[in-house]
Motif scaffolding. Structure first.
Motif, PDB file in Angstrom:
ATOM      1  N   PHE B  74      -7.399  -9.386   3.378  1.00  0.00           N
ATOM      2  CA  PHE B  74      -8.694  -9.172   4.015  1.00  0.00           C
ATOM      3  C   PHE B  74      -8.899  -7.704   4.299  1.00  0.00           C
ATOM      4  O   PHE B  74      -9.926  -7.111   3.969  1.00  0.00           O
ATOM      5  N   ALA B  75      -7.891  -7.119   4.941  1.00  0.00           N
ATOM      6  CA  ALA B  75      -7.993  -5.716   5.309  1.00  0.00           C
ATOM      7  C   ALA B  75      -8.186  -4.860   4.067  1.00  0.00           C
ATOM      8  O   ALA B  75      -9.013  -3.947   4.042  1.00  0.00           O
ATOM      9  N   ILE B  76      -7.470  -5.195   2.998  1.00  0.00           N
ATOM     10  CA  ILE B  76      -7.594  -4.406   1.774  1.00  0.00           C
ATOM     11  C   ILE B  76      -8.987  -4.564   1.173  1.00  0.00           C
ATOM     12  O   ILE B  76      -9.609  -3.600   0.729  1.00  0.00           O
ATOM     13  N   MET B  77      -9.498  -5.808   1.203  1.00  0.00           N
ATOM     14  CA  MET B  77     -10.814  -6.052   0.621  1.00  0.00           C
ATOM     15  C   MET B  77     -11.886  -5.249   1.337  1.00  0.00           C
ATOM     16  O   MET B  77     -12.902  -4.898   0.764  1.00  0.00           O
ATOM     17  N   LEU B  78     -11.675  -5.003   2.624  1.00  0.00           N
ATOM     18  CA  LEU B  78     -12.701  -4.330   3.403  1.00  0.00           C
ATOM     19  C   LEU B  78     -12.609  -2.822   3.304  1.00  0.00           C
ATOM     20  O   LEU B  78     -13.474  -2.119   3.795  1.00  0.00           O
ATOM     21  N   THR B  79     -11.549  -2.327   2.654  1.00  0.00           N
ATOM     22  CA  THR B  79     -11.435  -0.872   2.606  1.00  0.00           C
ATOM     23  C   THR B  79     -12.430  -0.307   1.623  1.00  0.00           C
ATOM     24  O   THR B  79     -12.853  -0.940   0.672  1.00  0.00           O
ATOM     25  N   HIS B  80     -12.765   0.934   1.878  1.00  0.00           N
ATOM     26  CA  HIS B  80     -13.760   1.629   1.090  1.00  0.00           C
ATOM     27  C   HIS B  80     -13.257   1.845  -0.335  1.00  0.00           C
ATOM     28  O   HIS B  80     -12.095   2.105  -0.569  1.00  0.00           O
ATOM     29  N   ASN B  81     -14.161   1.726  -1.279  1.00  0.00           N
ATOM     30  CA  ASN B  81     -13.861   2.108  -2.652  1.00  0.00           C
ATOM     31  C   ASN B  81     -12.671   1.365  -3.242  1.00  0.00           C
ATOM     32  O   ASN B  81     -11.863   1.933  -3.955  1.00  0.00           O
ATOM     33  N   MET B  82     -12.620   0.092  -2.965  1.00  0.00           N
ATOM     34  CA  MET B  82     -11.389  -0.606  -3.288  1.00  0.00           C
ATOM     35  C   MET B  82     -11.189  -0.798  -4.785  1.00  0.00           C
ATOM     36  O   MET B  82     -10.094  -0.996  -5.239  1.00  0.00           O
ATOM     37  N   MET B  83     -12.292  -0.751  -5.566  1.00  0.00           N
ATOM     38  CA  MET B  83     -12.117  -0.988  -6.993  1.00  0.00           C
ATOM     39  C   MET B  83     -11.707   0.285  -7.722  1.00  0.00           C
ATOM     40  O   MET B  83     -11.492   0.281  -8.917  1.00  0.00           O
ATOM     41  N   ASN B  84     -11.631   1.386  -6.996  1.00  0.00           N
ATOM     42  CA  ASN B  84     -11.319   2.647  -7.651  1.00  0.00           C
ATOM     43  C   ASN B  84      -9.850   2.711  -8.050  1.00  0.00           C
ATOM     44  O   ASN B  84      -8.959   2.657  -7.205  1.00  0.00           O
ATOM     45  N   PRO B  85      -9.556   2.848  -9.350  1.00  0.00           N
ATOM     46  CA  PRO B  85      -8.150   2.835  -9.775  1.00  0.00           C
ATOM     47  C   PRO B  85      -7.432   4.140  -9.459  1.00  0.00           C
ATOM     48  O   PRO B  85      -6.227   4.220  -9.600  1.00  0.00           O
ATOM     49  N   ASP B  86      -8.193   5.164  -9.046  1.00  0.00           N
ATOM     50  CA  ASP B  86      -7.536   6.432  -8.783  1.00  0.00           C
ATOM     51  C   ASP B  86      -6.788   6.458  -7.456  1.00  0.00           C
ATOM     52  O   ASP B  86      -6.038   7.383  -7.188  1.00  0.00           O
ATOM     53  N   LEU B  87      -7.053   5.456  -6.633  1.00  0.00           N
ATOM     54  CA  LEU B  87      -6.350   5.402  -5.358  1.00  0.00           C
ATOM     55  C   LEU B  87      -4.896   5.066  -5.620  1.00  0.00           C
ATOM     56  O   LEU B  87      -4.569   4.037  -6.197  1.00  0.00           O
ATOM     57  N   LYS B  88      -4.012   5.956  -5.215  1.00  0.00           N
ATOM     58  CA  LYS B  88      -2.586   5.688  -5.419  1.00  0.00           C
ATOM     59  C   LYS B  88      -1.876   5.806  -4.090  1.00  0.00           C
ATOM     60  O   LYS B  88      -2.338   6.523  -3.189  1.00  0.00           O
ATOM     61  N   SER B  89      -0.769   5.115  -4.001  1.00  0.00           N
ATOM     62  CA  SER B  89      -0.003   5.275  -2.767  1.00  0.00           C
ATOM     63  C   SER B  89       0.656   6.649  -2.793  1.00  0.00           C
ATOM     64  O   SER B  89       1.131   7.127  -3.818  1.00  0.00           O
ATOM     65  N   LEU B  90       0.638   7.282  -1.654  1.00  0.00           N
ATOM     66  CA  LEU B  90       1.178   8.637  -1.576  1.00  0.00           C
ATOM     67  C   LEU B  90       2.699   8.604  -1.454  1.00  0.00           C
ATOM     68  O   LEU B  90       3.257   7.797  -0.724  1.00  0.00           O
ATOM     69  N   THR B  91       3.357   9.417  -2.200  1.00  0.00           N
ATOM     70  CA  THR B  91       4.799   9.551  -2.053  1.00  0.00           C
ATOM     71  C   THR B  91       5.082  11.011  -1.739  1.00  0.00           C
ATOM     72  O   THR B  91       5.224  11.839  -2.631  1.00  0.00           O
ATOM     73  N   THR B  92       5.127  11.342  -0.468  1.00  0.00           N
ATOM     74  CA  THR B  92       5.322  12.748  -0.106  1.00  0.00           C
ATOM     75  C   THR B  92       6.783  13.082   0.140  1.00  0.00           C
ATOM     76  O   THR B  92       7.192  14.215  -0.006  1.00  0.00           O
ATOM     77  N   GLN B  93       7.557  12.073   0.540  1.00  0.00           N
ATOM     78  CA  GLN B  93       8.955  12.361   0.850  1.00  0.00           C
ATOM     79  C   GLN B  93       9.860  11.421   0.072  1.00  0.00           C
ATOM     80  O   GLN B  93      10.491  10.532   0.636  1.00  0.00           O
ATOM     81  N   PRO B  94       9.901  11.587  -1.255  1.00  0.00           N
ATOM     82  CA  PRO B  94      10.656  10.603  -2.059  1.00  0.00           C
ATOM     83  C   PRO B  94      12.142  10.567  -1.721  1.00  0.00           C
ATOM     84  O   PRO B  94      12.748   9.499  -1.726  1.00  0.00           O
ATOM     85  N   TRP B  95      12.722  11.736  -1.406  1.00  0.00           N
ATOM     86  CA  TRP B  95      14.185  11.736  -1.208  1.00  0.00           C
ATOM     87  C   TRP B  95      14.564  11.066   0.101  1.00  0.00           C
ATOM     88  O   TRP B  95      15.528  10.306   0.146  1.00  0.00           O
TER      89      TRP B  95
END
Lengths: 374, 195, 388
Positions: B74-95
Motif C-alpha cells: 500500500f505504502a509503495i503504491m501511494l508513493t510518487h512516481n511509482m512507475m518510474n524505472p529510474d528509481l533505484k535503491s541507494l547504496t551509499t555504504q556498500p562496505w
C-alpha cells in the motif's frame, strides 16, 4: 499540487487529476469531469461540456419556422414533446395564433406522459448510479408502455416531432384515452413498488441523505429549476407561476421538500410521477372535441418582433427566446435549458465528496447532455 | 512414527526463499521488491508446512504475507512516481553493509551449528533408515490444540503481556493518527453544511 | 482424498497400488474441472435469477430452441460455454505502459488463490469399506478454517498487483479499495468463525461438520452452528460477500464509478481469470458457510448407508454421493441467497463500508464469540465434554 497536513507540516499529500469522461459508464452521454482528487476525496471538479454540440440554435436560423420543429426533438431526446412544445409556443406567441382547445389538452397530455417517461428513465439511471441494477429495468419496463402510447399517437417512440404550429400533427387515436387510463390504473400502484426498492433501504438512505446539499439561495443564484429547485425548498413551477395551455383548469400539487439533498431530489420526482398521473386523469375526463390543428401555411412568415416563453419540462424551466425580422426563418432562436444550469451548480456540490457521491449527485440532477450542449 | 519431509519440496521452497530474498534487494521497481518479499514470506510458510507446523504456516501467511506485506505494498503504491524505472535503491555504504551482513551470517551460522535441535527420538528409527532431507521431525500432534494448551497453561503471563503490549501500540497508533481537534480543518472546507 | 482414491483404485483394478503423486494430480484435475464447470453454471444461474428478479428471461437464444420453448429456466443453456469460447478467442492485449511482470502475474495469482482454497473443503464423507467414516476433501487440514482465511490474502495481493501494474488511475483506486476492503473484513470474518471453532474445539472443517451432526445439548438440529452462532453466521455471510467483491460490496470494480476497477485494462483470458476466480470464490464462501453453519453434508437424524442395494445392482459409495448431494443443495441455497442480495441492493460507499465493518460487524462478532464460549462451557459441564 501539494497539500500539507495541519497536524504535521512535514507530511504532504499529492493531489492527482482524474479525467472522468467523456467516455465513462456513468456520465449519461458525454460529460467530461476533470477531477482533482486527494485519494478518493474530490478537491475540485471542473465539468467540460460541448462534446455533443450540434449547433441546434444556428441550424434553426437556416430553416423555416416549420422545419425547426424536428430539430428541437434533438434538444432533449428524453423529453422531445416539451422541447417541441416550447418552440411552437414561442412561434404561436409571436404570430398570435390561438390553438384549438382540443390541441391544448392533447399537448398537456403529451407533456405529462413525457414527464412520466422521463422521470422513469431518470429513476432507472439514478438507481444504477448508486449501484442498484434492478430498478433500472423496472423503470425502463414501464417507460416502454408510455412509449407505446406515443407510438400509437405519432408513430415515433423517441423523437416525436408531434407538435405543430397551431396544434398537433394528428388527432389522438380513438381509444387513446381508454388505453391511457388503463395504463395509469395499472402503473400507479407500481410507483409504490419503485419506492419499496429504494426508500427504506439503509444503504440507499445513507448514500443519498445529506449528500450533495444545495441551498435555496445558491439554487436560485445558479438558475436551478424544476424538481431540483423544489427539492431545495422553493415551490417554483412554471405550470403554477406562469400557467400556459390548460394548466389553470387542472388540479395538481407542486411537491416541495426542504432538505435539498440527493434524497429530496429523488422523492420530489417520485411525487411528481403521482401528480402527472393525476393531471392525466383530469385531462382524459375534460378532453374536448373539435379540431386538433389550426392549419398554418407551410412557409409561414412571422411579424417582426421578439418573444420569450418558457414552460416546465421534466428537467426544469426550459425557455425559448425567438426573434423574427419579418421573414420565414427565425433570426435568432435561443434555448434556455435547465441541464446547463444544473451542471454549473453541480461542480460546487461535489467538493469534499467521495467518488461514489459524484455519481449520486450527478444523477440526482437529471442532467441530459444533448440539452446542455445543444 | 517418523515424518520424512519430501526433499524435492524442501529444496524448491528453499530456493524460492533465497531467490525471492535476492529479488527483494535487486528489484529495480519498489513494487516488485515488495512482491518478492511476499514471495519469500510465502515460501517460509511453505517450509513451516513442510515441517507440519500447519498453524505456524497459516499464521505466517495471514499475518506476514497477508497483513504486513500488504500494508507495505500500500505504502509503495501511494508513493510518487511509482512507475518510474529510474528509481533505484541507494547504496551509499556498500562496505559497511557487507560487513554487517557477514556478521549476521556468522552469528546465525554459529547459532545453527552449535545448538542441539530437538528431533524425533532415535528409538523409533530403524537402523537402516536415513533421513532424506538431512533432518527428520516427529509426526505432529494436533498443533493448534497443543499450542492453545501451552499458551494458556505454562505461558499465560507472557501471552497476556504480549496482548497488553499490542493493545498499547494500537492505542498509541490511534493517538498519533488522530487529527488534532484543536487545529483547523483542511484549507478547503465544505462550502455549505447540510442543515 | 488419498485414502478414498486409493481404495477406489484398488477396488477397481484389484489391488493396484497408486503412486503417491496420483491423488494430488487427480484432485487438481477434479478441482480445476469443478471450478470451470461450476462457474459456467453459476454464471448462467446468476443471469437467470437476475432476469427473474428483473422480470425478464435472461439468456434464451443459445442452445436448443425446443428447450427454450419449454420454460425460461431451460433456455440459454449454452450461453456461458459460448461466452467462454469468445473470451478464449479474443485478442490478449497488454497495453504499452503497463508493468508487464505485474500485469501478467496478477491473473495467475488470483486464480492460484481460487484454486488453493479448495484444499480443506469437505464435501462429503464415506465409510465404505472402512471402519470409521472418512471425510472427503482434497486434504482435511488440521487448520482448515485458518488456511482458508489465510489464502484469501493472496487474492488481495493479486488485486493490488493488478491495480498497480495496470498503470491506470481507475485500476489503482479499485486495487486500493479492494485491498482495504478485504483486509478489514477479514477481521470480523475471522472472529465470526471463531464462535464455531470454540463450539467444535477444532479448526478442521471436517471436524466442524461432524460436531454439528452430533448436536448441541443432545439436540441434533441445535447442533447446526447457524443456531448457537446465529450472529456469527450473519456476520460471516456479510463479510463473505465483501471478500468476494460481490454487490452490494463491489466497490473495487464499481462500474458506475471506476469503470471496471482493477480489471479495467484486462482483456480476453486474463480478464476471464478474474471473473472465473470471482465466481469460484463466491461458491467457496457458500461452501464454507454450508460446512461451518449448515451442518455440511449431514442432515439431522439421517445416516445414509455406505452402499445402496438397488436389487439388480449395488451402488457403492452411496453415503458419499448422498452427502455430496446434500452438501451442494445447501451450498446452492446460499448461492441463491447471495444472488438475491446482489440484485436487490444498491452499492455501499467505501467509507460506509469501513464504518459498517469496524464499528458494527466487529463488535457483533465479539458478542457472538462470547455467546459461543458460554454455550460451549455449558455443553462441556453438563453434557459430557466437548463433542469434538
Amino acid at each position: 499540487m501539494m497539500r500539507q497536513f495541519p497536524a504535521n507540516p512535514d507530511l504532504t499529500v499529492e493531489e492527482f487529476e482524474l479525467n472522468m469522461g467523456p467516455q465513462h459508464p456513468s456520465t449519461h452521454g458525454v460529460l467530461r469531469l476533470v477531477l482533482t482528487m486527494d485519494g478518493e476525496r474530490v478537491v475540485r471538479c471542473k465539468p467540460v461540456v460541448g462534446y455533443l454540440h450540434r449547433s441546434i440554435e444556428k441550424m434553426a436560423e437556416n430553416r423555416t419556422y416549420t422545419q425547426v420543429i424536428p430539430v428541437t426533438d434533438r434538444l432533449d431526446y428524453c423529453t422531445s414533446m416539451t422541447s417541441n412544445y416550447v418552440y411552437v409556443m414561442a412561434v404561436e406567441d409571436l404570430a398570435d395564433i390561438t390553438v384549438p382547445p382540443r390541441a391544448e389538452y392533447i399537448r398537456v397530455i403529451m407533456s405529462e406522459l413525457n414527464r412520466i417517461a422521463s422521470h422513469l428513465l431518470w429513476y432507472g439511471t439514478f438507481a444504477l448510479e448508486v449501484g442498484a441494477t434492478t430498478p433500472f429495468i423496472y423503470g425502463f419496463r414501464d417507460r416502454e408502455k408510455v412509449l407505446d402510447l406515443f407510438e400509437s399517437t405519432c408513430g415515433a417512440r423517441l423523437l416525436y416531432n408531434y407538435l405543430r404550429i397551431g396544434g398537433v400533427s394528428r388527432d389522438l387515436p380513438e381509444d387513446f384515452c381508454e388505453r391511457m387510463l388503463a395504463f395509469l390504473d395499472e402503473w400507479e400502484p407500481l410507483i409504490r413498488e419503485y419506492e419499496d426498492l429504494l426508500d427504506e433501504n439503509p444503504i440507499f438512505y445513507n448514500r443519498t441523505k445529506k449528500v450533495g446539499f444545495l441551498s435555496a439561495e445558491k439554487a436560485l443564484a445558479y438558475g436551478v429549476s424544476g424538481p431540483n429547485l423544489r427539492a431545495s425548498g422553493m415551490a417554483r413551477d412554471v405550470r403554477r407561476e406562469h400557467p400556459y395551455a390548460v394548466y389553470p383548469e387542472l388540479e395538481f400539487d407542486v411537491p416541495v421538500r426542504t432538505e435539498g439533498d440527493v434524497f429530496a431530489r429523488y422523492r420530489i420526482r417520485m411525487e411528481e410521477l403521482r401528480q402527472s398521473a393525476r393531471i392525466l386523469r383530469q385531462c382524459a375526463e375534460k378532453l374536448p372535441g373539435g379540431p386538433y390543428l389550426e392549419p398554418q401555411p407551410l412557409r409561414m412568415v412571422l411579424p417582426e418582433g421578439e418573444t420569450y416563453v418558457h414552460l416546465e419540462s421534466p428537467r426544469g424551466d426550459i425557455g425559448c427566446y425567438l426573434v423574427s425580422q419579418g421573414t420565414d426563418k427565425p433570426y435568432r432562436c435561443k434555448f434556455r435549458t435547465p441541464s446547463f444550469c444544473h451542471i454549473a451548480v453541480f461542480q460546487h456540490l461535489v467538493r469534499d465528496c467521495l467518488i461514489p457521491d459524484i455519481m449520486a449527485i450527478c444523477a440526482s440532477f437529471d442532467v441530459v447532455l444533448p440539452e446542455t450542449d445543444r | 512414527m517418523i515424518y520424512d519431509p519430501n526433499p524435492v519440496a524442501f529444496w524448491l521452497l528453499a530456493a524460492m526463499v533465497a531467490g525471492c530474498a535476492l529479488a527483494v534487494v535487486r528489484a529495480r521497481k519498489l513494487f516488485h521488491a515488495g512482491l518478492a518479499l511476499v514471495g519469500t514470506l510465502f515460501a517460509v510458510a511453505g517450509l513451516y508446512g513442510l515441517l507440519q507446523a500447519w498453524f505456524l504456516a497459516a499464521v505466517q501467511v495471514l499475518v506476514y504475507a497477508g497483513a504486513i506485506a500488504i500494508m507495505l505494498l500500500f505504502a509503495i503504491m501511494l508513493t510518487h512516481n511509482m512507475m518510474n524505472p529510474d528509481l533505484k535503491s541507494l547504496t551509499t555504504q556498500p562496505w559497511t553493509a557487507a560487513a554487517l551482513c557477514l556478521m549476521l551470517l556468522a552469528i546465525l551460522l554459529g547459532g545453527t551449528l552449535s545448538s542441539t535441535w530437538q528431533t524425533a527420538p532415535d528409538t523409533t528409527l530403524s537402523p537402516t533408515w536415513t533421513p532424506k532431507c538431512g533432518f527428520q521431525v516427529a509426526e505432529a500432534i494436533p498443533s493448534v490444540q497443543a499450542l492453545g494448551f501451552r499458551l494458556l497453561d505454562p505461558f499465560t503471563l507472557p501471552f497476556e503481556m504480549v496482548s497488553v503490549l499490542i493493545l498499547v501500540s494500537l492505542i498509541g497508533a490511534l493517538v498519533v493518527a488522530r487529527r488534532n481537534p484543536a487545529l483547523p480543518e483542511a484549507p478547503e472546507g465544505r462550502e455549505e453544511k447540510a442543515p | 482424498m488419498e485414502p478414498i482414491f486409493e481404495q477406489f483404485v484398488r477396488d477397481l483394478t484389484g489391488g493396484f497400488q497408486v503412486p503417491f503423486w496420483a491423488p494430488m494430480l487427480v484432485s487438481l484435475g477434479l478441482v480445476l474441472a469443478f471450478i470451470a464447470l461450476n462457474a459456467m453454471f453459476m454464471i448462467w444461474l446468476e443471469r437467470k435469477i437476475c432476469g427473474r428478479i428483473q422480470r425478464r428471461m435472461g439468456p434464451m437464444l443459445t442452445g436448443p430452441k425446443a428447450w427454450a420453448r419449454f420454460s425460461m429456466w431451460t433456455g440459454g443453456w449454452f450461453q456461458t460455454p459460448c461466452d467462454s469460447v469468445k473470451l478464449l478467442l479474443k485478442e490478449d492485449i497488454i497495453p504499452a505502459q503497463v508493468d508487464r511482470f505485474g500485469f501478467m502475474l496478477a491473473p495467475v495469482l488470483v486464480f492460484m488463490a481460487a484454486l488453493a482454497v479448495y484444499v480443506p473443503l469437505p464435501i462429503s464423507s464415506t465409510s465404505y469399506a472402512q471402519s470409521a467414516p472418512i471425510v472427503v476433501a482434497v486434504a482435511d487440514l488440521d487448520i482448515g478454517l485458518l488456511y482458508v482465511v489465510a489464502i484469501t490474502t493472496l487474492t488481495i495481493l493479486a488485486i493490488l498487483t493488478a491495480g498497480w501494474a495496470s498503470n491506470n488511475k481507475y485500476s489503482l483506486l479499485g486495487g486500493m479499495r479492494a485491498g482495504v476492503q478485504i483486509l478489514s473484513y477479514e477481521i470480523p470474518m475471522l472472529f465470526a468463525l471463531m464462535g464455531p471453532m470454540v463450539l467444535a474445539g477444532s479448526l478442521s472443517l471436517g471436524d466442524l461438520v461432524l460436531v454439528q451432526h452430533a448436536g448441541l445439548f443432545g439436540v441434533p438440529l441445535l447442533g447446526w452452528f447457524l443456531v448457537p452462532s446465529f450472529l456469527g453466521a450473519v456476520v460471516y455471510l456479510i463479510c463473505a460477500v465483501a471478500e468476494t467483491n460481490r454487490p452490494p460490496f463491489d466497490m473495487p470494480e464499481a462500474e458506475q464509478e471506476l469503470v471496471a476497477g482493477f480489471s479495467t485494462e484486462y482483456t480476453a483470458m486474463r480478464f476471464a481469470m478474474f471473473y472465473l476466480a470471482e465466481f469460484s470464490n463466491t461458491f467457496v464462501v457458500c461452501m464454507i458457510f454450508t460446512a461451518v453453519f449448515l451442518g455440511g453434508w449431514t442432515l439431522p437424524g439421517f445416516i445414509p448407508p455406505s452402499s445402496l442395494n438397488l436389487g439388480f445392482f449395488t451402488l457403492p459409495y452411496f453415503d458419499l454421493l448422498a452427502g455430496m448431494a446434500i452438501f451442494f443443495a445447501k451450498a446452492y441455497a446460499v448461492v441463491l441467497l447471495l444472488m438475491w442480495i446482489r440484485w436487490t441492493f444498491p452499492r455501499l460507499r467505501p467509507d460506509h463500508l469501513m464504518t459498517f465493518g469496524w464499528k458494527f460487524l466487529l463488535p457483533l462478532s465479539f458478542v457472538n464469540l462470547l455467546v459461543c464460549i458460554v454455550l460451549a462451557a455449558i455443553q462441556q459441564i453438563y453434557f459430557g465434554g466437548n463433542p469434538g
